[in-house]
Write a protein that holds these residues in place. Sequence first.
Motif, PDB file in Angstrom:
ATOM      1  N   SER A  69      69.893  61.673  62.006  1.00  0.00           N
ATOM      2  CA  SER A  69      70.116  60.337  62.550  1.00  0.00           C
ATOM      3  C   SER A  69      70.854  59.487  61.519  1.00  0.00           C
ATOM      4  O   SER A  69      70.881  59.828  60.328  1.00  0.00           O
ATOM      5  CB  SER A  69      68.774  59.699  62.921  1.00  0.00           C
ATOM      6  OG  SER A  69      67.922  59.649  61.785  1.00  0.00           O
ATOM      7  N   LYS A  73      66.398  59.752  58.870  1.00  0.00           N
ATOM      8  CA  LYS A  73      64.960  59.956  58.975  1.00  0.00           C
ATOM      9  C   LYS A  73      64.557  60.991  60.025  1.00  0.00           C
ATOM     10  O   LYS A  73      63.400  61.404  60.061  1.00  0.00           O
ATOM     11  CB  LYS A  73      64.267  58.618  59.280  1.00  0.00           C
ATOM     12  CG  LYS A  73      64.428  57.584  58.170  1.00  0.00           C
ATOM     13  CD  LYS A  73      63.738  56.282  58.519  1.00  0.00           C
ATOM     14  CE  LYS A  73      63.902  55.262  57.401  1.00  0.00           C
ATOM     15  NZ  LYS A  73      63.227  53.984  57.724  1.00  0.00           N
ATOM     16  N   LYS A  74      65.491  61.378  60.882  1.00  0.00           N
ATOM     17  CA  LYS A  74      65.197  62.370  61.908  1.00  0.00           C
ATOM     18  C   LYS A  74      66.306  63.411  61.938  1.00  0.00           C
ATOM     19  O   LYS A  74      67.443  63.136  61.555  1.00  0.00           O
ATOM     20  CB  LYS A  74      65.074  61.714  63.294  1.00  0.00           C
ATOM     21  CG  LYS A  74      63.913  60.760  63.457  1.00  0.00           C
ATOM     22  CD  LYS A  74      63.898  60.176  64.876  1.00  0.00           C
ATOM     23  CE  LYS A  74      62.719  59.220  65.071  1.00  0.00           C
ATOM     24  NZ  LYS A  74      62.703  58.663  66.454  1.00  0.00           N
ATOM     25  N   VAL A  95      63.602  67.122  68.367  1.00  0.00           N
ATOM     26  CA  VAL A  95      63.784  66.093  67.346  1.00  0.00           C
ATOM     27  C   VAL A  95      62.584  66.140  66.405  1.00  0.00           C
ATOM     28  O   VAL A  95      61.431  66.136  66.863  1.00  0.00           O
ATOM     29  CB  VAL A  95      63.914  64.694  67.969  1.00  0.00           C
ATOM     30  CG1 VAL A  95      63.909  63.617  66.879  1.00  0.00           C
ATOM     31  CG2 VAL A  95      65.189  64.591  68.801  1.00  0.00           C
ATOM     32  N   ASP A  97      60.823  64.176  63.215  1.00  0.00           N
ATOM     33  CA  ASP A  97      60.758  62.971  62.390  1.00  0.00           C
ATOM     34  C   ASP A  97      60.381  63.393  60.975  1.00  0.00           C
ATOM     35  O   ASP A  97      59.269  63.868  60.727  1.00  0.00           O
ATOM     36  CB  ASP A  97      59.728  61.993  62.964  1.00  0.00           C
ATOM     37  CG  ASP A  97      59.763  60.636  62.270  1.00  0.00           C
ATOM     38  OD1 ASP A  97      60.216  60.574  61.118  1.00  0.00           O
ATOM     39  OD2 ASP A  97      59.333  59.651  62.886  1.00  0.00           O
ATOM     40  N   THR A  99      59.842  61.597  58.426  1.00  0.00           N
ATOM     41  CA  THR A  99      59.043  60.619  57.686  1.00  0.00           C
ATOM     42  C   THR A  99      57.621  60.469  58.191  1.00  0.00           C
ATOM     43  O   THR A  99      56.917  59.545  57.797  1.00  0.00           O
ATOM     44  CB  THR A  99      59.725  59.242  57.719  1.00  0.00           C
ATOM     45  OG1 THR A  99      59.725  58.759  59.072  1.00  0.00           O
ATOM     46  CG2 THR A  99      61.147  59.335  57.204  1.00  0.00           C
ATOM     47  N   SER A 100      57.206  61.345  59.098  1.00  0.00           N
ATOM     48  CA  SER A 100      55.843  61.241  59.612  1.00  0.00           C
ATOM     49  C   SER A 100      55.281  62.642  59.824  1.00  0.00           C
ATOM     50  O   SER A 100      55.996  63.638  59.713  1.00  0.00           O
ATOM     51  CB  SER A 100      55.819  60.470  60.937  1.00  0.00           C
ATOM     52  OG  SER A 100      56.242  61.297  62.009  1.00  0.00           O
ATOM     53  N   GLN A 102      54.036  63.546  62.672  1.00  0.00           N
ATOM     54  CA  GLN A 102      54.041  63.810  64.106  1.00  0.00           C
ATOM     55  C   GLN A 102      54.615  65.185  64.397  1.00  0.00           C
ATOM     56  O   GLN A 102      55.474  65.687  63.681  1.00  0.00           O
ATOM     57  CB  GLN A 102      54.869  62.748  64.832  1.00  0.00           C
ATOM     58  CG  GLN A 102      54.279  61.352  64.784  1.00  0.00           C
ATOM     59  CD  GLN A 102      55.173  60.347  65.499  1.00  0.00           C
ATOM     60  OE1 GLN A 102      56.261  60.685  65.951  1.00  0.00           O
ATOM     61  NE2 GLN A 102      54.689  59.122  65.596  1.00  0.00           N
ATOM     62  N   SER A 143      68.790  56.054  68.501  1.00  0.00           N
ATOM     63  CA  SER A 143      67.841  56.127  69.610  1.00  0.00           C
ATOM     64  C   SER A 143      68.210  57.190  70.636  1.00  0.00           C
ATOM     65  O   SER A 143      67.380  57.557  71.467  1.00  0.00           O
ATOM     66  CB  SER A 143      67.744  54.770  70.308  1.00  0.00           C
ATOM     67  OG  SER A 143      69.006  54.396  70.843  1.00  0.00           O
ATOM     68  N   SER A 162      65.805  59.967  71.637  1.00  0.00           N
ATOM     69  CA  SER A 162      65.254  60.637  70.450  1.00  0.00           C
ATOM     70  C   SER A 162      63.777  60.324  70.262  1.00  0.00           C
ATOM     71  O   SER A 162      63.146  60.828  69.329  1.00  0.00           O
ATOM     72  CB  SER A 162      66.030  60.218  69.200  1.00  0.00           C
ATOM     73  OG  SER A 162      65.840  58.831  68.938  1.00  0.00           O
ATOM     74  N   ASN A 163      63.226  59.502  71.167  1.00  0.00           N
ATOM     75  CA  ASN A 163      61.837  59.048  71.010  1.00  0.00           C
ATOM     76  C   ASN A 163      60.899  59.565  72.083  1.00  0.00           C
ATOM     77  O   ASN A 163      59.685  59.431  71.957  1.00  0.00           O
ATOM     78  CB  ASN A 163      61.795  57.511  71.007  1.00  0.00           C
ATOM     79  CG  ASN A 163      62.666  56.910  69.925  1.00  0.00           C
ATOM     80  OD1 ASN A 163      62.579  57.327  68.771  1.00  0.00           O
ATOM     81  ND2 ASN A 163      63.510  55.950  70.282  1.00  0.00           N
TER      82      ASN A 163
END
Length: 679
Positions: A69, A73-74, A95, A97, A99-100, A102, A143, A162-163
């Motif tokens: 991204s 971050k993704k 996708v 992430d 930074t997490s 998840q 996004s 992307s979410n």
Amino acid sequence: MSIISKPAMAVLLVFFAQTATAESADLLLSHSGIGPADGRVALTAAALSRLIDIGPISPTAGVPMFTASPDGKKIAFQIRQGDPESNSYNLQMVVVDLTSTQKPLIVDEGGEIILLKTGGLNGTASNTGVPATISPQWDSSGSSIYFLKRSNGRSQIWRASSNRRESEQITSLPDDVDDFLLTDDRQTLIYTSVHQDLAHTQQLAGEAKIGYRYDARFVPLYSNVPESFAPSKRRFYALSLKSGNSVPLDSSTSELFEARTKSALLATTRSGWKAWATASDGRVGGSNTLSAVDERGQIRRCTHPTCTGIEALWWTADGKRVRYVTREGWANSATAIYEWSPGRQSPNRIYSTNDLLLDCQPSGSGVLCAREQSIHPRHIVYLDLEHDTPSTVFDPNPSFQQFALGQVERLRWRNSFGLEVFGDLVYPVGYQRGRRYPLVVVQYVSRGFLRGGVGDEVPIQVFANRGFAVLSIQRPDFRIPDDAAKTRITRERWRLRGFRDRRSVLSAIEVAVRMLVNRGIVSRQQVGITGLSDGSSTVQFAALNSNYFKAGSVSGCCWDPFQDAFFGPSISDTYHQIGWPALVDYRSAFWRRISLIGNAHRVKFPILMQQADAEFRGAVASYTALRQAGKSPELYVYPGEYHIKWQPAHRLAVYVRNLTWFDYWLRNIGNPVSDSSDN
């Protein structure tokens, strides 16, 4: 790619410390057949055929298999899994992430596989059977991602959030969209479509009524009509992401796509300083060298030997140093990352490994790469270059390590030409020192995950589970003299003269086999050899020029004195320039070294031929001669296939037939033509 900020990097390292994996059990791709989690089990052909893949075997220059991204971050990428039962692929756009903690998010799924096309005759494109790189592109906000997706027989551009799991088709051309890119401001999509030349189509239709004249348009190997490589035209369009309106563009737009390919080895800092790798000489296939513009605006060239053969490059976050990926060591068997400060003579090595690193992209102080290891399929890792530590970002096959796998030993040796060679010995599962085992030789690339050789037709670890040793070999290559490397024709002519290249490859294999026999690992009377394409040529050459092998298996066979008849006039003329005899010289002494037709009675071992229907005609004469000579050949034809077989059902069938073939000829087990499976 945007550089990840330091705060984001802190979270990223915490994420890696928790050993992030694909969490593939939560992805929709099924791991059925991959094996239970309560212990190591035998790897079967069915399980290997269902591995989950990221990207094609070799990424396309300028078309990354995963993308970041705008804020770094993704990352997004496509994964695929073949399903032999339905003979289709399960496809998902994922996708992650960075930074997490998840789990990876599936933002799109379904569709049909898109195959890579390469330039053919007359500037047209032809299918290879290799999956195309599906490279997502991000909008300015991060996004949404855009990607190619094939559905109902047409390839179009799709957009996905992307979410969350949400996607839609945004182009609807009557022809396939074959490529696209976002403009620098990420507000406009430039895309292309290839369509058949209408005038040419009408001309062929008229000619069909009175009969086609046989000429350079024909390639009988592939087709009965002169449209195998029919000319086509490329159209260009621009789609405004704000308004949704699409308008046609002129052909000059093609320069944007050409620039993208060239930019694969170009890096630019935020302040505009550039670093690039360019061909160092006029040699075809020659290496490339590194140059950069320093802070004073002067061009600096790195003349150190390690500044060649560059596969990827980027600037450090401070814009003062260039980092690049190259190969080094014995026969270039290692992958290394170096750092160079423009104006200084010697770069510093900051990372080196025998693993295969692909598509490396900067991320903070480190780099994200697709990595393969000899017993570990492709996965995405983050390499912390300051601490020399790799961490897994995404592993699509975490349960693969539950299988019983043969141990791997990297081998290094020289062939009779003095060339450095490397390969990998895969020991039989449950190997016992002092016992000799049957050996299967697999060609002709041995970098990364040892899956099935070039074309993925010989299931290496399945053979190891069946009591075979396997030698995976990286073919050696000459450094061709400058005067012979000016064009592809002169290059290939030099290699063909006296079968120089073929003798070199065969020598590399024989030296390694002899080494393994002398070490007491391999039975001299139980050695088989396999190969697709170039590897098939080596098997064919070995059948007449070696006493080391008891059975062979090929795909993409065969060279013979009558090949002009099915190559057609245009391709034949090219081969004549290289040095292959014309049809009128079919009795040439040249053919005594390689023709199965003229020397069928001298062939040393039975050969299994597994041919795509687009190529099987090239093997029919050789098969017939071998059968008439009582050499026990077998020929199978796979419909709807290309040089590389792409259909999951066919891949499993090829696996099983190779297992059955060598079980019979090397171990006297079963029937050489049995279609029974080990599912």
